[in-house]
Design a protein around this motif. Sequence first.
Motif, short mmCIF file in Angstrom:
data_model
loop_
_atom_site.label_atom_id
_atom_site.label_comp_id
_atom_site.label_asym_id
_atom_site.label_seq_id
_atom_site.Cartn_x
_atom_site.Cartn_y
_atom_site.Cartn_z
N LEU A 99 -22.83 -9.60 13.57
CA LEU A 99 -22.33 -8.31 14.02
C LEU A 99 -23.06 -7.86 15.26
N SER A 100 -24.35 -8.15 15.33
CA SER A 100 -25.13 -7.70 16.47
C SER A 100 -24.82 -8.49 17.73
N LEU A 101 -24.20 -9.67 17.60
CA LEU A 101 -23.87 -10.48 18.76
C LEU A 101 -22.44 -10.25 19.22
N ALA A 102 -21.72 -9.35 18.55
CA ALA A 102 -20.29 -9.22 18.81
C ALA A 102 -19.96 -8.26 19.95
N VAL A 103 -20.96 -7.87 20.76
CA VAL A 103 -20.71 -6.97 21.88
C VAL A 103 -19.91 -7.70 22.95
N GLU A 104 -18.79 -7.13 23.33
CA GLU A 104 -17.95 -7.74 24.36
C GLU A 104 -18.49 -7.40 25.74
N PRO A 105 -18.25 -8.28 26.73
CA PRO A 105 -18.77 -8.03 28.08
C PRO A 105 -18.34 -6.70 28.66
N ASP A 106 -17.12 -6.23 28.35
CA ASP A 106 -16.67 -4.97 28.93
C ASP A 106 -17.30 -3.76 28.23
N GLN A 107 -18.16 -4.01 27.24
CA GLN A 107 -18.89 -2.93 26.58
C GLN A 107 -20.33 -2.83 27.07
N VAL A 108 -20.69 -3.67 28.02
CA VAL A 108 -22.07 -3.70 28.48
C VAL A 108 -22.49 -2.36 29.08
N GLN A 109 -21.60 -1.73 29.87
CA GLN A 109 -21.94 -0.44 30.47
C GLN A 109 -22.25 0.59 29.39
N ALA A 110 -21.41 0.64 28.36
CA ALA A 110 -21.63 1.59 27.27
C ALA A 110 -22.95 1.32 26.57
N LEU A 111 -23.28 0.04 26.44
CA LEU A 111 -24.54 -0.32 25.78
C LEU A 111 -25.73 0.11 26.63
N PHE A 112 -25.64 -0.09 27.95
CA PHE A 112 -26.72 0.37 28.83
C PHE A 112 -26.86 1.89 28.77
N GLU A 113 -25.74 2.60 28.73
CA GLU A 113 -25.80 4.06 28.63
C GLU A 113 -26.46 4.49 27.33
N PHE A 114 -26.09 3.81 26.25
CA PHE A 114 -26.70 4.13 24.95
C PHE A 114 -28.20 3.84 24.98
N ARG A 115 -28.56 2.68 25.53
CA ARG A 115 -29.97 2.33 25.56
C ARG A 115 -30.76 3.30 26.43
N GLY A 116 -30.18 3.70 27.56
CA GLY A 116 -30.88 4.65 28.43
C GLY A 116 -31.21 5.94 27.70
N GLN A 117 -30.23 6.49 27.00
CA GLN A 117 -30.47 7.73 26.26
C GLN A 117 -31.46 7.52 25.11
N GLN A 118 -31.29 6.40 24.42
CA GLN A 118 -32.16 6.13 23.27
C GLN A 118 -33.61 5.90 23.71
N GLU A 119 -33.78 5.17 24.80
CA GLU A 119 -35.14 4.90 25.29
C GLU A 119 -35.80 6.17 25.82
N MET A 120 -35.02 7.07 26.39
CA MET A 120 -35.60 8.35 26.83
C MET A 120 -36.15 9.12 25.64
N LEU A 121 -35.34 9.22 24.58
CA LEU A 121 -35.79 9.92 23.38
C LEU A 121 -37.02 9.26 22.78
N THR A 122 -36.99 7.92 22.74
CA THR A 122 -38.09 7.16 22.15
C THR A 122 -39.37 7.36 22.94
N THR A 123 -39.27 7.28 24.26
CA THR A 123 -40.45 7.43 25.11
C THR A 123 -41.02 8.84 25.02
N ARG A 124 -40.14 9.83 25.00
CA ARG A 124 -40.59 11.23 24.90
C ARG A 124 -41.34 11.46 23.59
N LEU A 125 -40.81 10.91 22.49
CA LEU A 125 -41.48 11.06 21.20
C LEU A 125 -42.78 10.27 21.15
N ALA A 126 -42.78 9.08 21.73
CA ALA A 126 -43.99 8.25 21.74
C ALA A 126 -45.13 8.97 22.44
#
Length: 248
Positions: A92-119
């Motif tokens: 399931l974790s490998l099933a990301v389609e290439p056209d979803q990469v932008q959405a994944l980067f957007e998700f990671r950007g927001q998630q990493e901001m929250l993570t870094t702020r809490l850290a």
Amino acid sequence: MLAEENAGGPGLETAYRPQYQQVAEHIIDFIVASRLKPGERLPTEQALGERFGVSRSVVREAVKYLTATGLVGVRKGFGVYVAGQTPGTLHLSLAVEPDQVQALFEFRGQQEMLTTRLAATHITLAELRELERLIAANWRAAEGEQLDAFILSDNQFHQAIAQATHNPFFIETIKNVISLQRWAVKLAVGGYPGSLRESAQQHIAVFEALRNGQGEEAAHAMQQHIDSVYQAYRQEVKRRLLNDQHAN
């Protein structure tokens, strides 16, 4: 025979799909269909290459990818074997389609901001020292243009920041998104000379802000870093697609 996948028309730059990722998914399908258990051996690289119609070098890259995710292992004199992770879950974790990469980067950007702020509010002196060690390893790999070593220290750096939140949900989320994005990040940072050093300098900016207790500055530096990697990914994919078009 498997070919590098891309979709025609607008948005080409987000549709590139490395051949080794396709093979990795086929290997997972093979493990599931064969009901292989942890410790059991897979066919040789040559046999897998013949099965999927690709070269041994492509199979080798796919195996490296799966080794990094924890699904398979490689032991000298024994070959490739199933490790301890459940194939169905990882598939399931490998099933990301290439056209979803932008959405994944957007998700990671927001998630990493929250993570870094809490850290920044929970990080200990020992964790700062570990980050400093990882920063040094990351810089050495960047200066030496050692892509595999760079990717390893890069992943460890981001995971160490997540660990510093002391929150298992942030830790697991960052771990999963890194696994999902591994091939895209490798394309981005390995695409042009100097890209490793540029990324390493961005890591240093995040670390320095964390060390100074500047949560907002650290989060902003992390967002800039993720955005930069995404732009590098887009440029590298576009370059490869143009090269493919010229070759044809």
